[in-house]
Design a protein around this motif. Structure first.
Motif, PDB file in Angstrom:
ATOM      1  N   ILE A  71      -0.165  -4.858  -5.021  1.00 27.30           N
ATOM      2  CA  ILE A  71      -0.148  -4.170  -3.731  1.00 27.30           C
ATOM      3  C   ILE A  71       1.038  -3.210  -3.734  1.00 27.30           C
ATOM      4  O   ILE A  71       2.135  -3.567  -4.186  1.00 27.30           O
ATOM      5  CB  ILE A  71      -0.025  -5.195  -2.580  1.00 27.30           C
ATOM      6  N   VAL A  72       0.800  -2.004  -3.244  1.00 27.25           N
ATOM      7  CA  VAL A  72       1.835  -0.973  -3.229  1.00 27.25           C
ATOM      8  C   VAL A  72       2.179  -0.669  -1.769  1.00 27.25           C
ATOM      9  O   VAL A  72       1.283  -0.531  -0.933  1.00 27.25           O
ATOM     10  CB  VAL A  72       1.313   0.305  -3.929  1.00 27.25           C
ATOM     11  N   HIS A  73       3.494  -0.610  -1.488  1.00 32.12           N
ATOM     12  CA  HIS A  73       3.951  -0.265  -0.133  1.00 32.12           C
ATOM     13  C   HIS A  73       4.566   1.133  -0.171  1.00 32.12           C
ATOM     14  O   HIS A  73       5.382   1.428  -1.051  1.00 32.12           O
ATOM     15  CB  HIS A  73       5.033  -1.226   0.345  1.00 32.12           C
ATOM     16  N   SER A  74       4.240   1.966   0.800  1.00 34.91           N
ATOM     17  CA  SER A  74       4.945   3.256   0.932  1.00 34.91           C
ATOM     18  C   SER A  74       6.178   3.044   1.802  1.00 34.91           C
ATOM     19  O   SER A  74       6.314   2.013   2.466  1.00 34.91           O
ATOM     20  CB  SER A  74       4.033   4.301   1.581  1.00 34.91           C
ATOM     21  N   LEU A  75       7.057   4.024   1.804  1.00 27.44           N
ATOM     22  CA  LEU A  75       8.089   4.041   2.839  1.00 27.44           C
ATOM     23  C   LEU A  75       7.404   4.339   4.177  1.00 27.44           C
ATOM     24  O   LEU A  75       6.300   4.899   4.185  1.00 27.44           O
ATOM     25  CB  LEU A  75       9.135   5.124   2.523  1.00 27.44           C
ATOM     26  N   PRO A  76       8.022   3.965   5.291  1.00 23.62           N
ATOM     27  CA  PRO A  76       7.374   4.207   6.582  1.00 23.62           C
ATOM     28  C   PRO A  76       7.127   5.689   6.844  1.00 23.62           C
ATOM     29  O   PRO A  76       7.943   6.539   6.472  1.00 23.62           O
ATOM     30  CB  PRO A  76       8.382   3.644   7.589  1.00 23.62           C
ATOM     31  N   VAL A  77       5.975   5.981   7.427  1.00 23.70           N
ATOM     32  CA  VAL A  77       5.675   7.336   7.918  1.00 23.70           C
ATOM     33  C   VAL A  77       5.240   7.186   9.385  1.00 23.70           C
ATOM     34  O   VAL A  77       5.016   6.075   9.870  1.00 23.70           O
ATOM     35  CB  VAL A  77       4.553   8.024   7.090  1.00 23.70           C
ATOM     36  N   VAL A  81       6.223   5.953  -2.728  1.00 25.32           N
ATOM     37  CA  VAL A  81       6.154   4.505  -2.970  1.00 25.32           C
ATOM     38  C   VAL A  81       7.516   3.874  -2.703  1.00 25.32           C
ATOM     39  O   VAL A  81       8.543   4.361  -3.156  1.00 25.32           O
ATOM     40  CB  VAL A  81       5.712   4.229  -4.426  1.00 25.32           C
ATOM     41  N   ASP A  82       7.503   2.788  -1.942  1.00 25.06           N
ATOM     42  CA  ASP A  82       8.725   2.025  -1.703  1.00 25.06           C
ATOM     43  C   ASP A  82       8.815   0.862  -2.680  1.00 25.06           C
ATOM     44  O   ASP A  82       9.820   0.675  -3.355  1.00 25.06           O
ATOM     45  CB  ASP A  82       8.728   1.519  -0.255  1.00 25.06           C
TER      46      ASP A  82
END
Ligand SMILES: Cc1cc2nc3c(=O)[nH]c(=O)nc-3n(C[C@H](O)[C@H](O)[C@H](O)COP(=O)(O)OP(=O)(O)OC[C@H]3O[C@@H](n4cnc5c(N)ncnc54)[C@H](O)[C@@H]3O)c2cc1C
Length: 360
Positions: A221-227, A292-293
């Motif tokens: 699972i990949v998390h982005s930084l918040p947008v 990507v975070d």
């Protein structure tokens, strides 16, 4: 009520079992080899649904699990952990999608087929809307790590002890009955032992002669930084699924059958994350700042036939196992049912098709 219950494993299943047992008055000790939520529960996509069910009895279990979540959300402060935004699903397309919709309608599930125009009204930022998709109104998503934190805190408030850094090496038997565990802190007595060790369960149980064949799958699972807020629903497309959590992060991954990393091509987690980010940008072309975070690699715990294994294994009185995929969806219900059965309640009909004795 059993006097002292040892729960092995501090993931979402162990945490839910511990909470329900402690609330029912049992003396509960959770033994976790690392830290709570260090297994699959913190690396999960977290989709709460009854759609992904191959049989009617599995559908019923998952559907009841959604009801149980909704009840839990009424009794505990879970806003930070669970969002009920519904899903838009078209992993299958064409006739396969319509067939799936017919099955869900037959089951009585709260889902309906919508077209591209309706999709774009619901998700204006998502490009290339599908000709048709299934809108699952009752579905949601949970942050597995936050769920574990909340459930263990509630277990502790009811008197449970949570021990991190305590690895269980084996189960102790006396006269054929399981009476405790051997750990890195030596033997510990338990009137009942619940094994909720996810993908590690087959090895631990085998050491005590208990069969639970598993076919665990690597998942990423990949998390982005918040947008800024850009999507409302859980988006389940054929090549990427993604959702936005309450902090603004986009959580993304591949469908279950995709497995995650393409190990045959020696795909690294970073390659996988770049691939996911590329697919996300195609779906959200106008959203700026998508980076990507973190990349979370986990092991999906999957009993060999894909179904949950919940109950007392053959020839192992005193032992109870609770091992499954879709544990984020199932945990609140499973925790309550396991606690009821261990507390002397009658066996749950919902669990009848999912007993570990089927592997004996
Ligand atoms: C990529 C991915 C995506 C997923 N997506 C979804 C989804 O969308 N919806 C859904 O419902 N489910 C999903 N799942 C599945 C779900 O996350 C798991 O079914 C669930 O987290 C399992 O919880 P668990 O408590 O059984 O196991 P885990 O969370 O793995 O916890 C087991 C714990 O036991 C501990 N342990 C192991 N051995 C020992 C030992 N010998 N002694 C002491 N402690 C031990 C481990 O350290 C670990 O903390 C996904 C899983 C992955 C990996």
């Amino acid at each position: 009520m059993a006097e002292h219950v040892i729960v092995v494993g501090g993931g979402i299943i162990g945490a839910s079992v511990a909470y329900h047992l402690a609330k029912a008055g049992a003396r509960v000790t959770v033994l976790e080899k690392a830290a709570p939520a260090s297994g699959a529960s913190s690396k999960s996509f977290g989709w709460i649904n009854a759609k992904a069910a191959q049989t009617r009895s599995y559908y019923k279990l998952r559907r009841e699990a959604i009801y149980e979540y909704l009840r839990l959300c009424e009794t505990m402060q879970m806003e930070a952990a669970v969002k009920w935004d519904g899903s838009l699903w078209w992993e299958d397309q064409g006739q396969a999608l319509l067939d799936q919709a017919t099955i869900l309608e037959d089951y009585g599930y709260e889902a309906k087929v919508i077209d591209a125009a309706r999709f774009s009204q619901m998700e204006p930022n998502v490009a290339n809307p599908p000709a048709h998709c299934i809108s699952g109104r009752i579905e949601g998503a949970a942050d597995g790590a936050e769920m574990v934190r909340l459930l263990l805190a509630a277990a502790s408030a009811n008197g449970a002890y949570i021990v991190a850094g305590c690895a269980v090496h084996g189960l102790r038997r006396e006269g054929g009955r399981i009476v405790g565990v051997d750990s890195n802190f030596g033997p510990m007595h338990g009137d009942r032992v619940v094994v909720a060790t996810g993908a590690w369960s087959q090895d631990l149980l085998a050491r005590s002669g208990v069969a639970l064949p598993m076919d665990n799958k690597t998942g990423v699972i990949v998390h982005s930084l918040p947008v800024e807020p850009v999507i409302e629903h859980i988006i389940m497309s054929p090549d990427i699924h993604f959702r936005q959590d309450s902090s603004g992060r986009i959580i993304m991954g591949e469908i279950f059958s995709g497995g995650g990393l393409d190990e045959s091509k020696s795909e690294s987690p970073v390659d996988f994350a770049q691939k996911m980010l590329g697919r996300l940008k195609l779906r959200l072309p106008d959203v700026k700042g998508l980076v990507v975070d973190r990349v979370m690699v986990g092991k999906r715990p999957v009993p060999l036939d894909g179904m949950p294994a919940v109950g007392v294994p053959k020839d192992a009185p005193g032992l109870y196992v609770a091992v499954m995929h879709s544990g984020i969806t199932l945990a609140p219900l499973i925790g309550r049912l396991v606690a009821q059965e261990i507390s002397g309640g009658k066996p749950s009909a919902l669990l009848a098709d999912f007993r570990p004795t089927r592997f004996s």
